[in-house]
Design a protein around this motif. Structure first.
Motif, PDB file in Angstrom:
ATOM      1  N   SER A  19       0.779  -0.922   0.048  1.00 51.13           N
ATOM      2  CA  SER A  19      -0.166  -0.043   0.064  1.00 51.13           C
ATOM      3  C   SER A  19       0.796   1.158   0.052  1.00 51.13           C
ATOM      4  CB  SER A  19      -0.881   0.036   1.428  1.00 51.13           C
ATOM      5  OG  SER A  19      -1.899  -1.126   1.100  1.00 51.13           O
ATOM      6  N   LYS A  20       1.899   1.363   0.675  1.00 52.56           N
ATOM      7  CA  LYS A  20       2.787   2.278   0.756  1.00 52.56           C
ATOM      8  C   LYS A  20       3.553   2.665  -0.622  1.00 52.56           C
ATOM      9  CE  LYS A  20       6.351   4.623   3.661  1.00 52.56           C
ATOM     10  NZ  LYS A  20       7.173   4.406   4.815  1.00 52.56           N
ATOM     11  N   GLU A  21       3.977   1.490  -1.364  1.00 49.68           N
ATOM     12  CA  GLU A  21       4.591   1.816  -2.541  1.00 49.68           C
ATOM     13  C   GLU A  21       3.302   2.207  -3.408  1.00 49.68           C
ATOM     14  OE1 GLU A  21       5.836  -2.282  -3.412  1.00 49.68           O
ATOM     15  OE2 GLU A  21       7.428  -2.087  -2.100  1.00 49.68           O
ATOM     16  N   LEU A  26       1.303   6.692  -6.475  1.00 51.68           N
ATOM     17  CA  LEU A  26      -0.084   7.929  -6.763  1.00 51.68           C
ATOM     18  C   LEU A  26       0.291   9.358  -6.455  1.00 51.68           C
ATOM     19  CD1 LEU A  26      -2.767   5.831  -5.270  1.00 51.68           C
ATOM     20  CD2 LEU A  26      -2.778   6.327  -7.615  1.00 51.68           C
ATOM     21  N   ASN A  27       1.191   9.703  -5.507  1.00 55.68           N
ATOM     22  CA  ASN A  27       1.710  10.724  -5.176  1.00 55.68           C
ATOM     23  C   ASN A  27       2.468  11.324  -6.271  1.00 55.68           C
ATOM     24  OD1 ASN A  27       0.720  11.606  -2.661  1.00 55.68           O
ATOM     25  ND2 ASN A  27       1.917  10.427  -1.567  1.00 55.68           N
ATOM     26  N   GLN A  28       3.274  10.498  -6.674  1.00 52.42           N
ATOM     27  CA  GLN A  28       4.185  10.970  -8.011  1.00 52.42           C
ATOM     28  C   GLN A  28       3.222  11.255  -9.276  1.00 52.42           C
ATOM     29  OE1 GLN A  28       6.913   7.521  -8.627  1.00 52.42           O
ATOM     30  NE2 GLN A  28       8.354   8.174  -6.846  1.00 52.42           N
ATOM     31  N   ALA A  29       2.185  10.648  -9.383  1.00 54.05           N
ATOM     32  CA  ALA A  29       1.544  10.954 -10.478  1.00 54.05           C
ATOM     33  C   ALA A  29       0.821  11.923 -10.360  1.00 54.05           C
ATOM     34  CB  ALA A  29       0.532   9.582 -10.869  1.00 54.05           C
ATOM     35  N   ILE A  30       0.180  12.468  -9.094  1.00 59.17           N
ATOM     36  CA  ILE A  30      -0.333  13.668  -8.652  1.00 59.17           C
ATOM     37  C   ILE A  30       0.686  14.757  -8.930  1.00 59.17           C
ATOM     38  CG2 ILE A  30      -1.315  14.875  -6.849  1.00 59.17           C
ATOM     39  CD1 ILE A  30      -2.378  12.250  -5.783  1.00 59.17           C
ATOM     40  N   TRP A  70      -9.140  11.735 -10.043  1.00 65.73           N
ATOM     41  CA  TRP A  70      -9.140  10.236  -9.960  1.00 65.73           C
ATOM     42  C   TRP A  70      -8.099   9.640  -8.947  1.00 65.73           C
ATOM     43  CZ3 TRP A  70      -6.034   5.976 -11.118  1.00 65.73           C
ATOM     44  CH2 TRP A  70      -6.765   4.899 -11.078  1.00 65.73           C
ATOM     45  N   LEU A  71      -6.766  10.210  -9.247  1.00 67.72           N
ATOM     46  CA  LEU A  71      -5.754   9.705  -8.410  1.00 67.72           C
ATOM     47  C   LEU A  71      -5.810  10.238  -7.141  1.00 67.72           C
ATOM     48  CD1 LEU A  71      -2.652  10.498 -10.858  1.00 67.72           C
ATOM     49  CD2 LEU A  71      -3.774   8.208  -9.996  1.00 67.72           C
ATOM     50  N   GLU A  72      -6.391  11.179  -6.876  1.00 72.21           N
ATOM     51  CA  GLU A  72      -6.415  11.831  -5.433  1.00 72.21           C
ATOM     52  C   GLU A  72      -7.438  10.857  -4.498  1.00 72.21           C
ATOM     53  OE1 GLU A  72      -7.351  15.999  -5.864  1.00 72.21           O
ATOM     54  OE2 GLU A  72      -5.208  16.416  -5.584  1.00 72.21           O
ATOM     55  N   ALA A  73      -8.424  10.594  -5.369  1.00 73.49           N
ATOM     56  CA  ALA A  73      -9.495   9.706  -4.637  1.00 73.49           C
ATOM     57  C   ALA A  73      -8.962   8.320  -4.538  1.00 73.49           C
ATOM     58  CB  ALA A  73     -10.667   9.406  -5.792  1.00 73.49           C
ATOM     59  N   ALA A  74      -8.184   7.747  -5.395  1.00 76.07           N
ATOM     60  CA  ALA A  74      -7.374   6.620  -5.498  1.00 76.07           C
ATOM     61  C   ALA A  74      -6.520   6.423  -4.131  1.00 76.07           C
ATOM     62  CB  ALA A  74      -6.745   6.164  -6.705  1.00 76.07           C
ATOM     63  N   LEU A  75      -5.819   7.635  -3.977  1.00 77.86           N
ATOM     64  CA  LEU A  75      -4.660   7.828  -2.770  1.00 77.86           C
ATOM     65  C   LEU A  75      -5.708   7.812  -1.539  1.00 77.86           C
ATOM     66  CD1 LEU A  75      -2.156   8.528  -2.069  1.00 77.86           C
ATOM     67  CD2 LEU A  75      -2.538  10.920  -2.056  1.00 77.86           C
ATOM     68  N   GLN A  76      -6.874   8.463  -1.456  1.00 78.53           N
ATOM     69  CA  GLN A  76      -7.649   8.532  -0.354  1.00 78.53           C
ATOM     70  C   GLN A  76      -8.188   7.175  -0.037  1.00 78.53           C
ATOM     71  OE1 GLN A  76      -7.834  10.935   1.746  1.00 78.53           O
ATOM     72  NE2 GLN A  76      -8.993   9.960   3.057  1.00 78.53           N
ATOM     73  N   ARG A  77      -8.422   6.295  -0.944  1.00 79.50           N
ATOM     74  CA  ARG A  77      -9.032   4.802  -0.907  1.00 79.50           C
ATOM     75  C   ARG A  77      -7.910   4.008  -0.314  1.00 79.50           C
ATOM     76  NH1 ARG A  77     -11.416   5.762  -5.547  1.00 79.50           N
ATOM     77  NH2 ARG A  77     -10.037   4.657  -6.880  1.00 79.50           N
ATOM     78  N   ALA A  78      -6.492   4.265  -0.834  1.00 79.45           N
ATOM     79  CA  ALA A  78      -5.650   3.515  -0.288  1.00 79.45           C
ATOM     80  C   ALA A  78      -4.876   3.760   1.028  1.00 79.45           C
ATOM     81  CB  ALA A  78      -4.432   3.806  -1.141  1.00 79.45           C
ATOM     82  N   LYS A  79      -5.246   5.098   1.484  1.00 85.81           N
ATOM     83  CA  LYS A  79      -4.784   5.472   2.902  1.00 85.81           C
ATOM     84  C   LYS A  79      -5.861   4.865   3.744  1.00 85.81           C
ATOM     85  CE  LYS A  79      -2.776   9.889   2.134  1.00 85.81           C
ATOM     86  NZ  LYS A  79      -2.778  11.439   2.131  1.00 85.81           N
ATOM     87  N   GLN A  80      -7.235   4.816   3.349  1.00 83.46           N
ATOM     88  CA  GLN A  80      -8.224   4.026   4.263  1.00 83.46           C
ATOM     89  C   GLN A  80      -7.831   2.716   4.307  1.00 83.46           C
ATOM     90  OE1 GLN A  80     -11.544   5.375   2.216  1.00 83.46           O
ATOM     91  NE2 GLN A  80     -11.877   7.430   3.151  1.00 83.46           N
TER      92      GLN A  80
END
Length: 128
Positions: A19-21, A26-30, A70-80
């Motif tokens: 998940s961290k990877e 995702l952060n890099q893509a953002i 979309w990437l920010e939403a995916a990042l939020q889901r990954a954090k959850q």
């Protein structure tokens, strides 16, 4: 039971790493999309092609903004998901500690019983 717990703990330990990877990717893509959007908005315009360039810039910008959302939403889901996995891991560690304590208690009881039996047998044979 213990093997199942070990396997579950191993799975929980590996999952946050993955998940961290994913979060890092995702952060890099953002960041890349933010850079693209800001560079598209700051490019100088040529007067003769201003409308075409503006239309292309708007399309690119809206596409990049959509992908960014979309990437920010995916990042939020990954954090959850990572937070959920951490809670599960903590719960497993609490269970493991309880089981370790219980095993230690039974081990002490067993060792005490073995000593009592050995002393009882030794005293009985010395009296004969």
């Amino acid at each position: 039971m213990c093997e199942e717990m070990k396997a579950t703990v191993q799975k929980c330990v590996r999952s946050p790493r993955h998940s961290k990877e994913a979060l890092n990717r995702l952060n890099q893509a953002i960041q890349q999309l933010k850079t693209e959007v800001s560079s598209a908005q700051s490019q100088p315009r040529e007067p003769e092609k201003a409308k075409d360039v503006e239309a292309l810039r708007d399309v690119a910008s809206s596409g990049a903004k959509g992908k960014l959302a979309w990437l920010e939403a995916a990042l939020q889901r990954a954090k959850q998901e990572m937070a959920r996995q951490l809670r599960e891991y903590q719960e497993l560690m609490i269970v493991k500690l309880g089981l370790d304590f219980e095993i230690a208690t039974y081990r002490r009881l067993l060792e005490g019983e073995e000593q009592r039996l050995c002393l009882g047998l030794g005293a009985g044979s010395a009296g004969k």
